[in-house]
Design a protein around this motif. Structure first.
Motif, PDB file in Angstrom:
ATOM      1  N   ASP A   1       0.887  -1.287  -0.140  1.00 57.43           N
ATOM      2  CA  ASP A   1      -0.252   0.349  -0.093  1.00 57.43           C
ATOM      3  C   ASP A   1       0.976   1.491  -0.046  1.00 57.43           C
ATOM      4  OD1 ASP A   1      -1.805   2.126   0.551  1.00 57.43           O
ATOM      5  OD2 ASP A   1      -3.058   0.893   1.474  1.00 57.43           O
ATOM      6  N   GLU A   2       0.526   1.969  -0.847  1.00 53.23           N
ATOM      7  CA  GLU A   2       1.624   2.963  -1.294  1.00 53.23           C
ATOM      8  C   GLU A   2       1.780   4.203   0.524  1.00 53.23           C
ATOM      9  OE1 GLU A   2       4.071   3.974  -3.289  1.00 53.23           O
ATOM     10  OE2 GLU A   2       3.536   1.990  -4.981  1.00 53.23           O
ATOM     11  N   ARG A   3       0.026   3.751   0.422  1.00 54.63           N
ATOM     12  CA  ARG A   3      -0.012   4.786   1.323  1.00 54.63           C
ATOM     13  C   ARG A   3       1.141   4.541   2.496  1.00 54.63           C
ATOM     14  NH1 ARG A   3      -7.041   4.271   0.952  1.00 54.63           N
ATOM     15  NH2 ARG A   3      -5.542   2.438   1.089  1.00 54.63           N
TER      16      ARG A   3
ATOM     17  N   THR B   1      -2.699  11.901   7.536  1.00 54.27           N
ATOM     18  CA  THR B   1      -4.208  12.028   6.791  1.00 54.27           C
ATOM     19  C   THR B   1      -3.808  10.400   5.974  1.00 54.27           C
ATOM     20  OG1 THR B   1      -4.386  14.186   6.645  1.00 54.27           O
ATOM     21  CG2 THR B   1      -6.216  12.693   4.436  1.00 54.27           C
ATOM     22  N   ARG B   2      -2.806  10.245   5.017  1.00 49.82           N
ATOM     23  CA  ARG B   2      -3.134   9.301   3.611  1.00 49.82           C
ATOM     24  C   ARG B   2      -2.922   7.927   4.668  1.00 49.82           C
ATOM     25  NH1 ARG B   2       2.460   7.675   3.916  1.00 49.82           N
ATOM     26  NH2 ARG B   2       3.900   9.429   3.607  1.00 49.82           N
ATOM     27  N   ALA B   3      -2.101   7.887   6.184  1.00 45.95           N
ATOM     28  CA  ALA B   3      -1.807   6.627   6.598  1.00 45.95           C
ATOM     29  C   ALA B   3      -2.476   6.463   7.838  1.00 45.95           C
ATOM     30  CB  ALA B   3      -0.503   6.679   7.528  1.00 45.95           C
ATOM     31  N   VAL B   4      -3.837   6.872   7.745  1.00 46.57           N
ATOM     32  CA  VAL B   4      -4.827   7.104   8.859  1.00 46.57           C
ATOM     33  C   VAL B   4      -5.831   6.524   7.832  1.00 46.57           C
ATOM     34  CG1 VAL B   4      -7.117   7.560  10.571  1.00 46.57           C
ATOM     35  CG2 VAL B   4      -4.401   8.547  11.054  1.00 46.57           C
ATOM     36  N   ALA B   5      -6.014   6.921   7.092  1.00 44.78           N
ATOM     37  CA  ALA B   5      -6.759   6.197   6.066  1.00 44.78           C
ATOM     38  C   ALA B   5      -6.675   4.699   5.210  1.00 44.78           C
ATOM     39  CB  ALA B   5      -6.727   7.835   4.066  1.00 44.78           C
TER      40      ALA B   5
END
Length: 226
Positions: free
Chosen positions: A77-79, A125-129
């Motif tokens: 997962d790139e995030r 933001t990206r990691a939590v999503a």
């Protein structure tokens, strides 16, 4: 749903005291490889449904022994990738400590945006999503409680833990996530429950089974309702 946040094992950049960021080819050192092998025993007895990781090599290497032992594919997962530190990438911490931005990173990280890189608020933001999305996906597929693991990087893990703790991002530097450490978050319809932070012990299963039941009445993580 419960996620184990595993930081990659000690890397060559860790021992060189440089900010690796997204530099290609940064591998585990000898200690890091030992830590990766040790993850298998540390998680023995836990039913792990999925392995998700950052695309960087040091995370791939960290998960290789566990993936082989469990017969699971490593899902990228790139995030969950490391922070884009921009022009800070590859520099030593001693050198970076002299930069005016260094104090912002330490004292008000929510306002920190790395030159030619990204801001720490964007990282959170990206990691939590990503974590919450995988939680929902796995829950829908299993129809019940699932334990899964995400292998990523120190600042990424700290930002996810800060969110789960209800802590402002400016306080995330108070959280520690050492190489090869495991932190555990249980997501429920009520709220996230942080079960462990920076676990470096030999057996996570025993620690999780001994966890006190959450106020929602959920069974201890990794335990049995039987």
């Amino acid at each position: 749903m419960t996620v184990i946040l595993l930081r990659h094992g000690r890397s060559t950049a860790n021992t060189a005291h440089t900010l690796a960021g997204r530099s290609p080819g940064v591998d585990l050192d000898d200690t890091g490889r030992e830590q990766a092998a040790g993850v298998v025993d540390r998680l023995a007895g836990l039913r792990i449904a999925a392995l998700v990781r950052s695309p960087l090599l040091r995370c791939e290497r960290t998960l290789e022994p566990l993936a082989a032992a469990l017969g699971l594919e490593q899902v990228i997962d790139e995030r969950l990738v490391e922070v884009d530190y921009g022009s800070w990438t590859g520099r030593t911490f001693t050198d970076l400590a002299g930069e005016p931005l260094w104090k912002v990173v330490q004292q008000q990280p929510s306002a920190a945006v790395f030159p030619d890189g990204e801001g720490l608020a964007e990282v959170q933001t990206r990691a939590v999503a990503a974590i919450r999305e995988h939680d929902r996906r796995l829950a829908e597929g299993a129809g019940g409680d699932v334990l899964w693991l995400a292998c990523t990087h120190g600042d990424v893990i700290k930002s996810v833990l800060a969110d789960a703790l209800g802590l402002h991002l400016d306080g995330f530097q108070r959280i520690v996530a050492d190489p090869a450490s495991m932190s555990v978050i249980r997501y429920t319809p009520v709220r996230p429950f942080v079960v462990h932070i920076n676990h470096t012990g030999s057996a996570l299963a025993a620690a999780l089974s001994a966890s006190v039941e959450t106020p929602t009445g959920d069974a201890p993580v990794g335990g049995s309702t039987a």
